[in-house]
Design an enzyme around this catalytic site. Structure first.
Site, PDB file in Angstrom:
ATOM      1  N   ARG A  23     -31.962  25.947  29.565  1.00 51.84           N
ATOM      2  CA  ARG A  23     -30.767  25.868  28.726  1.00 51.84           C
ATOM      3  C   ARG A  23     -30.535  24.493  28.119  1.00 51.84           C
ATOM      4  O   ARG A  23     -30.346  24.379  26.893  1.00 51.84           O
ATOM      5  CB  ARG A  23     -29.518  26.271  29.548  1.00 51.84           C
ATOM      6  CG  ARG A  23     -29.488  27.736  29.902  1.00 51.84           C
ATOM      7  CD  ARG A  23     -28.449  28.019  30.964  1.00 51.84           C
ATOM      8  NE  ARG A  23     -28.824  27.454  32.257  1.00 51.84           N
ATOM      9  CZ  ARG A  23     -28.106  27.500  33.362  1.00 51.84           C
ATOM     10  NH1 ARG A  23     -26.916  28.089  33.327  1.00 51.84           N
ATOM     11  NH2 ARG A  23     -28.538  26.987  34.490  1.00 51.84           N
ATOM     12  N   CYS A  50     -28.019  21.287  32.879  1.00 54.22           N
ATOM     13  CA  CYS A  50     -28.148  22.592  33.531  1.00 54.22           C
ATOM     14  C   CYS A  50     -28.799  22.377  34.897  1.00 54.22           C
ATOM     15  O   CYS A  50     -28.814  21.254  35.415  1.00 54.22           O
ATOM     16  CB  CYS A  50     -28.906  23.592  32.659  1.00 54.22           C
ATOM     17  SG  CYS A  50     -30.626  23.171  32.296  1.00 54.22           S
ATOM     18  N   ASP A  75     -27.935  31.668  33.079  1.00 54.87           N
ATOM     19  CA  ASP A  75     -29.248  31.100  33.394  1.00 54.87           C
ATOM     20  C   ASP A  75     -30.326  32.149  33.068  1.00 54.87           C
ATOM     21  O   ASP A  75     -30.362  33.206  33.684  1.00 54.87           O
ATOM     22  CB  ASP A  75     -29.268  30.757  34.885  1.00 54.87           C
ATOM     23  CG  ASP A  75     -30.548  30.071  35.300  1.00 54.87           C
ATOM     24  OD1 ASP A  75     -31.508  30.058  34.502  1.00 54.87           O
ATOM     25  OD2 ASP A  75     -30.589  29.570  36.426  1.00 54.87           O
TER      26      ASP A  75
HETATM   27  P1  4NP Z   1     -32.123  26.019  33.540  1.00 48.71           P
HETATM   28  O1  4NP Z   1     -32.888  27.250  34.236  1.00 48.71           O
HETATM   29  O2  4NP Z   1     -31.117  25.502  34.564  1.00 48.71           O
HETATM   30  O3  4NP Z   1     -31.468  26.631  32.362  1.00 48.71           O
HETATM   31  O4  4NP Z   1     -33.181  24.996  33.200  1.00 48.71           O
HETATM   32  C1  4NP Z   1     -33.534  27.107  35.476  1.00 48.71           C
HETATM   33  C2  4NP Z   1     -34.803  26.584  35.507  1.00 48.71           C
HETATM   34  C3  4NP Z   1     -35.469  26.479  36.717  1.00 48.71           C
HETATM   35  C4  4NP Z   1     -34.855  26.897  37.878  1.00 48.71           C
HETATM   36  C5  4NP Z   1     -33.577  27.423  37.850  1.00 48.71           C
HETATM   37  C6  4NP Z   1     -32.914  27.524  36.629  1.00 48.71           C
HETATM   38  N1  4NP Z   1     -35.551  26.807  39.113  1.00 48.71           N
HETATM   39  O5  4NP Z   1     -35.016  27.281  40.136  1.00 48.71           O
HETATM   40  O6  4NP Z   1     -36.679  26.281  39.150  1.00 48.71           O
END
Ligand code: 4NP
Length: 156
Positions: A9, A3, A124
């Site tokens: 995720r 991800c 997300d």
């Molecule tokens: P993930 O969610 O891709 O599902 O881990 C996110 C976690 C952090 C960030 C963006 C999406 N971020 O911008 O820090």
């Protein structure tokens, strides 16, 4: 399992895929990574840990890392959580021969007819609330169960 941040995720997807594949008598290796490096070295997001815990799954020991070139060689599959990650994984592939390893994790749904590119994302949940994480968990639970069955049936 890939991800953006590797804290929301893909840690859930890693935990669920291990849980699913453990039901079969096979050797496998599952890991997760992010395309972005903001949280490298951190544990998963507290909300992912909580929702996994609610379902009897401990993902708290995982450590965030970024996807590396070596992952394309090492793993048979790179599962992208959404279409944007899918594209980034394709762009970063060190060799065209690895492009076939990159899969949208939603691309196992029987309802997918190849014509509708909507609903191909695990959303997300980072800026959302606990309920968004529960929706993600349910989606991934279903997807990992289907992928595990498929991978075991084709032997890879
Ligand atoms: P993930 O969610 O891709 O599902 O881990 C996110 C976690 C952090 C960030 C963006 C999406 N971020 O911008 O820090």
């Amino acid at each position: 399992m890939v991800c953006l941040g590797n804290i929301c995720r893909s840690p859930i997807a890693e935990g669920l895929m291990i849980e699913e594949l453990n039901k079969y008598n096979i050797y496998f290796q599952v890991d997760s990574a992010g395309t972005g490096g903001w949280h490298v070295g951190s544990a998963p997001d507290k909300r992912s840990i909580k929702v996994a815990n609610e379902n009897g799954l401990d993902i708290s020991k995982q450590k965030c890392r970024t996807i590396e070139s070596a992952d394309y060689e090492e793993f048979d599959y790179l599962f992208a959580m959404d279409t944007s990650i899918y594209q980034t994984l394709q762009e970063r592939s060190p060799n065209p021969e690895y492009l076939g390893k990159i899969k949208l994790i939603c691309d196992i749904n029987e309802t997918y007819d190849g014509s509708n590119k909507e609903n191909m994302d695990v959303p997300d949940p980072y800026t959302g609330d606990l309920n968004d994480f529960r929706i993600v968990y349910r989606m991934l639970d279903n997807l990992c169960e289907k992928w595990a069955r498929k991978l075991v049936s084709i032997g890879k």
